[in-house]
Design a protein around this motif. Structure first.
Motif, PDB file in Angstrom:
ATOM      1  N   SER A 188       7.124   1.774   5.932  1.00 60.34           N
ATOM      2  CA  SER A 188       6.622   3.140   5.935  1.00 60.34           C
ATOM      3  C   SER A 188       6.036   3.469   7.300  1.00 60.34           C
ATOM      4  O   SER A 188       5.422   2.617   7.937  1.00 60.34           O
ATOM      5  CB  SER A 188       5.542   3.299   4.862  1.00 60.34           C
ATOM      6  OG  SER A 188       4.893   4.542   4.985  1.00 60.34           O
ATOM      7  N   LYS A 189       6.214   4.702   7.728  1.00 60.89           N
ATOM      8  CA  LYS A 189       5.640   5.145   8.996  1.00 60.89           C
ATOM      9  C   LYS A 189       4.113   5.241   8.903  1.00 60.89           C
ATOM     10  O   LYS A 189       3.424   5.154   9.904  1.00 60.89           O
ATOM     11  CB  LYS A 189       6.207   6.512   9.388  1.00 60.89           C
ATOM     12  CG  LYS A 189       7.675   6.489   9.731  1.00 60.89           C
ATOM     13  CD  LYS A 189       8.179   7.871  10.087  1.00 60.89           C
ATOM     14  CE  LYS A 189       9.670   7.853  10.362  1.00 60.89           C
ATOM     15  NZ  LYS A 189      10.194   9.191  10.634  1.00 60.89           N
ATOM     16  N   ARG A 190       3.594   5.434   7.680  1.00 63.52           N
ATOM     17  CA  ARG A 190       2.161   5.673   7.510  1.00 63.52           C
ATOM     18  C   ARG A 190       1.412   4.483   6.919  1.00 63.52           C
ATOM     19  O   ARG A 190       0.219   4.580   6.664  1.00 63.52           O
ATOM     20  CB  ARG A 190       1.962   6.904   6.620  1.00 63.52           C
ATOM     21  CG  ARG A 190       2.615   8.143   7.211  1.00 63.52           C
ATOM     22  CD  ARG A 190       2.464   9.342   6.338  1.00 63.52           C
ATOM     23  NE  ARG A 190       3.349   9.242   5.174  1.00 63.52           N
ATOM     24  CZ  ARG A 190       3.438  10.167   4.232  1.00 63.52           C
ATOM     25  NH1 ARG A 190       2.703  11.242   4.310  1.00 63.52           N
ATOM     26  NH2 ARG A 190       4.252  10.019   3.221  1.00 63.52           N
ATOM     27  N   ASP A 191       2.101   3.350   6.687  1.00 67.26           N
ATOM     28  CA  ASP A 191       1.473   2.191   6.055  1.00 67.26           C
ATOM     29  C   ASP A 191       2.100   0.932   6.655  1.00 67.26           C
ATOM     30  O   ASP A 191       3.323   0.804   6.671  1.00 67.26           O
ATOM     31  CB  ASP A 191       1.703   2.242   4.539  1.00 67.26           C
ATOM     32  CG  ASP A 191       0.941   1.182   3.770  1.00 67.26           C
ATOM     33  OD1 ASP A 191       0.192   0.399   4.384  1.00 67.26           O
ATOM     34  OD2 ASP A 191       1.109   1.123   2.545  1.00 67.26           O
ATOM     35  N   SER A 192       1.287   0.019   7.122  1.00 67.38           N
ATOM     36  CA  SER A 192       1.823  -1.197   7.752  1.00 67.38           C
ATOM     37  C   SER A 192       2.302  -2.222   6.730  1.00 67.38           C
ATOM     38  O   SER A 192       3.017  -3.162   7.084  1.00 67.38           O
ATOM     39  CB  SER A 192       0.759  -1.833   8.654  1.00 67.38           C
ATOM     40  OG  SER A 192      -0.349  -2.244   7.878  1.00 67.38           O
ATOM     41  N   ARG A 193       1.921  -2.040   5.468  1.00 68.67           N
ATOM     42  CA  ARG A 193       2.383  -2.978   4.433  1.00 68.67           C
ATOM     43  C   ARG A 193       3.864  -2.775   4.163  1.00 68.67           C
ATOM     44  O   ARG A 193       4.397  -1.694   4.379  1.00 68.67           O
ATOM     45  CB  ARG A 193       1.558  -2.793   3.153  1.00 68.67           C
ATOM     46  CG  ARG A 193       0.130  -3.275   3.292  1.00 68.67           C
ATOM     47  CD  ARG A 193      -0.659  -2.903   2.059  1.00 68.67           C
ATOM     48  NE  ARG A 193      -1.052  -1.509   2.130  1.00 68.67           N
ATOM     49  CZ  ARG A 193      -2.262  -1.105   2.438  1.00 68.67           C
ATOM     50  NH1 ARG A 193      -3.213  -1.972   2.668  1.00 68.67           N
ATOM     51  NH2 ARG A 193      -2.552   0.179   2.490  1.00 68.67           N
ATOM     52  N   LYS A 194       4.512  -3.825   3.681  1.00 66.02           N
ATOM     53  CA  LYS A 194       5.947  -3.767   3.410  1.00 66.02           C
ATOM     54  C   LYS A 194       6.234  -4.187   1.979  1.00 66.02           C
ATOM     55  O   LYS A 194       5.501  -4.966   1.380  1.00 66.02           O
ATOM     56  CB  LYS A 194       6.723  -4.723   4.336  1.00 66.02           C
ATOM     57  CG  LYS A 194       6.438  -4.554   5.815  1.00 66.02           C
ATOM     58  CD  LYS A 194       7.076  -3.311   6.368  1.00 66.02           C
ATOM     59  CE  LYS A 194       6.952  -3.220   7.872  1.00 66.02           C
ATOM     60  NZ  LYS A 194       5.891  -2.369   8.339  1.00 66.02           N
ATOM     61  N   TRP A 195       7.325  -3.662   1.436  1.00 60.68           N
ATOM     62  CA  TRP A 195       7.883  -4.130   0.177  1.00 60.68           C
ATOM     63  C   TRP A 195       9.092  -4.969   0.556  1.00 60.68           C
ATOM     64  O   TRP A 195      10.012  -4.482   1.217  1.00 60.68           O
ATOM     65  CB  TRP A 195       8.271  -2.950  -0.720  1.00 60.68           C
ATOM     66  CG  TRP A 195       7.068  -2.312  -1.353  1.00 60.68           C
ATOM     67  CD1 TRP A 195       6.289  -1.330  -0.822  1.00 60.68           C
ATOM     68  CD2 TRP A 195       6.498  -2.649  -2.613  1.00 60.68           C
ATOM     69  NE1 TRP A 195       5.275  -1.013  -1.693  1.00 60.68           N
ATOM     70  CE2 TRP A 195       5.377  -1.814  -2.808  1.00 60.68           C
ATOM     71  CE3 TRP A 195       6.824  -3.556  -3.612  1.00 60.68           C
ATOM     72  CZ2 TRP A 195       4.584  -1.866  -3.933  1.00 60.68           C
ATOM     73  CZ3 TRP A 195       6.030  -3.608  -4.752  1.00 60.68           C
ATOM     74  CH2 TRP A 195       4.923  -2.777  -4.909  1.00 60.68           C
ATOM     75  N   LYS A 201       4.451   1.683  -4.190  1.00 61.99           N
ATOM     76  CA  LYS A 201       3.519   2.680  -3.664  1.00 61.99           C
ATOM     77  C   LYS A 201       3.179   2.342  -2.222  1.00 61.99           C
ATOM     78  O   LYS A 201       3.283   1.199  -1.794  1.00 61.99           O
ATOM     79  CB  LYS A 201       2.268   2.778  -4.523  1.00 61.99           C
ATOM     80  CG  LYS A 201       1.587   1.474  -4.830  1.00 61.99           C
ATOM     81  CD  LYS A 201       0.514   1.685  -5.889  1.00 61.99           C
ATOM     82  CE  LYS A 201       0.064   0.407  -6.506  1.00 61.99           C
ATOM     83  NZ  LYS A 201       0.832  -0.043  -7.638  1.00 61.99           N
ATOM     84  N   ILE A 202       2.787   3.379  -1.476  1.00 62.88           N
ATOM     85  CA  ILE A 202       2.373   3.220  -0.083  1.00 62.88           C
ATOM     86  C   ILE A 202       1.018   3.892   0.093  1.00 62.88           C
ATOM     87  O   ILE A 202       0.652   4.773  -0.687  1.00 62.88           O
ATOM     88  CB  ILE A 202       3.407   3.833   0.887  1.00 62.88           C
ATOM     89  CG1 ILE A 202       3.645   5.317   0.577  1.00 62.88           C
ATOM     90  CG2 ILE A 202       4.713   3.041   0.862  1.00 62.88           C
ATOM     91  CD1 ILE A 202       4.480   6.044   1.599  1.00 62.88           C
ATOM     92  N   ALA A 203       0.285   3.475   1.097  1.00 68.58           N
ATOM     93  CA  ALA A 203      -1.011   4.093   1.397  1.00 68.58           C
ATOM     94  C   ALA A 203      -0.793   5.229   2.393  1.00 68.58           C
ATOM     95  O   ALA A 203      -0.141   5.053   3.418  1.00 68.58           O
ATOM     96  CB  ALA A 203      -1.972   3.070   1.968  1.00 68.58           C
ATOM     97  N   VAL A 204      -1.342   6.400   2.053  1.00 66.29           N
ATOM     98  CA  VAL A 204      -1.284   7.561   2.930  1.00 66.29           C
ATOM     99  C   VAL A 204      -2.692   8.117   3.037  1.00 66.29           C
ATOM    100  O   VAL A 204      -3.275   8.520   2.033  1.00 66.29           O
ATOM    101  CB  VAL A 204      -0.311   8.635   2.382  1.00 66.29           C
ATOM    102  CG1 VAL A 204      -0.309   9.860   3.284  1.00 66.29           C
ATOM    103  CG2 VAL A 204       1.082   8.068   2.219  1.00 66.29           C
ATOM    104  N   ASN A 205      -3.249   8.097   4.232  1.00 66.90           N
ATOM    105  CA  ASN A 205      -4.618   8.568   4.470  1.00 66.90           C
ATOM    106  C   ASN A 205      -5.623   7.896   3.536  1.00 66.90           C
ATOM    107  O   ASN A 205      -6.507   8.545   2.968  1.00 66.90           O
ATOM    108  CB  ASN A 205      -4.706  10.094   4.344  1.00 66.90           C
ATOM    109  CG  ASN A 205      -3.846  10.803   5.369  1.00 66.90           C
ATOM    110  OD1 ASN A 205      -3.686  10.324   6.488  1.00 66.90           O
ATOM    111  ND2 ASN A 205      -3.279  11.934   4.994  1.00 66.90           N
ATOM    112  N   GLY A 206      -5.452   6.605   3.327  1.00 68.99           N
ATOM    113  CA  GLY A 206      -6.397   5.832   2.517  1.00 68.99           C
ATOM    114  C   GLY A 206      -6.206   5.956   1.017  1.00 68.99           C
ATOM    115  O   GLY A 206      -7.008   5.425   0.250  1.00 68.99           O
TER     116      GLY A 206
END
Length: 163
Positions: free
Chosen positions: A86-93, A141-146
Motif C-alpha cells: 500500500s502507498k499509505r501503509d508500510s505493512r504488507k500482506w 485491511k490497511i492503515a490510513v491516517n492511523g
C-alpha cells in the motif's frame, strides 16, 4: 613469469576461437519451436506482473510461476509468490502459496506479523484486468491516517504503469 604470460595468452586465444566457432554454427532451433516458446511465455506471464488499484492505493507484485518475489525491507521471508503493498501503509500482506489453473490462481495470504490469514482467488479477466476475491479467513485491511480500512471482498486491479 614468461611461462605464465604465454599460458594465459594461449588460453585467451583458445577461448576466443571457441566463441567464434559457436557464432558460426547454425542454430538448431526451428521456427515452429520458437513460436511455441513465445506462446508459452505469453501464457506464463499472466501471473508475473505488478497490478494496482488506484482507489485504495494498493498493488500486487506477483510471480506465481517462479515464486521469486522479495518483499521490500522484509527479505527474511525469502522468495515468495508475491505480496500486496500500500502507498499509505508500510505493512504488507504476503502471498504464501499460489496455485495457478488457467486464468485463475488460488492464494493463501497472511499479514506480515502472521496473526491473520485468508484464502483468496485472483482472476485475470477477459479485458486484462484482475479481480482479487477474498474467500475465507481474515479480512484484508490497511492503515490510513492511523485508522484501519478494510479492503472490499472483491477488488479490481489493472496493470501498473510502473511495471
Amino acid at each position: 613469469m614468461k611461462k605464465i604470460t604465454i599460458a594465459l595468452a594461449f588460453l585467451l586465444l583458445c577461448g576466443t576461437a571457441k566463441a567464434q566457432e559457436a557464432k558460426l554454427k547454425p542454430s538448431s532451433t526451428s521456427e515452429p519451436a520458437e513460436l511455441l516458446a513465445t506462446a508459452s511465455e505469453a501464457t506464463d506471464s499472466v501471473f508475473k506482473t505488478r497490478i494496482a488499484n488506484e482507489e485504495y492505493q494498493v498493488w500486487l507484485d506477483i510471480n506465481f510461476y517462479d515464486s521469486n518475489i522479495i518483499v521490500p525491507n522484509q527479505d527474511i521471508f525469502g522468495e515468495l509468490p508475491g505480496y500486496l503493498g500500500s502507498k499509505r501503509d508500510s505493512r504488507k500482506w504476503i502471498i504464501l502459496e499460489a496455485e495457478v489453473e488457467s486464468n485463475n490462481a488460488s492464494l493463501l495470504i497472511t499479514n506480515d506479523y502472521g496473526s491473520e490469514d485468508l484464502t483468496a482467488t485472483l482472476t485475470c479477466e477477459a479485458d486484462s484486468s484482475y479481480t482479487l476475491t477474498q474467500k475465507e479467513g481474515s479480512t484484508m485491511k490497511i492503515a490510513v491516517n492511523g485508522k484501519w480500512v478494510k479492503l472490499p471482498k472483491k477488488l479490481k486491479f489493472v496493470k501498473d504503469k510502473k511495471a
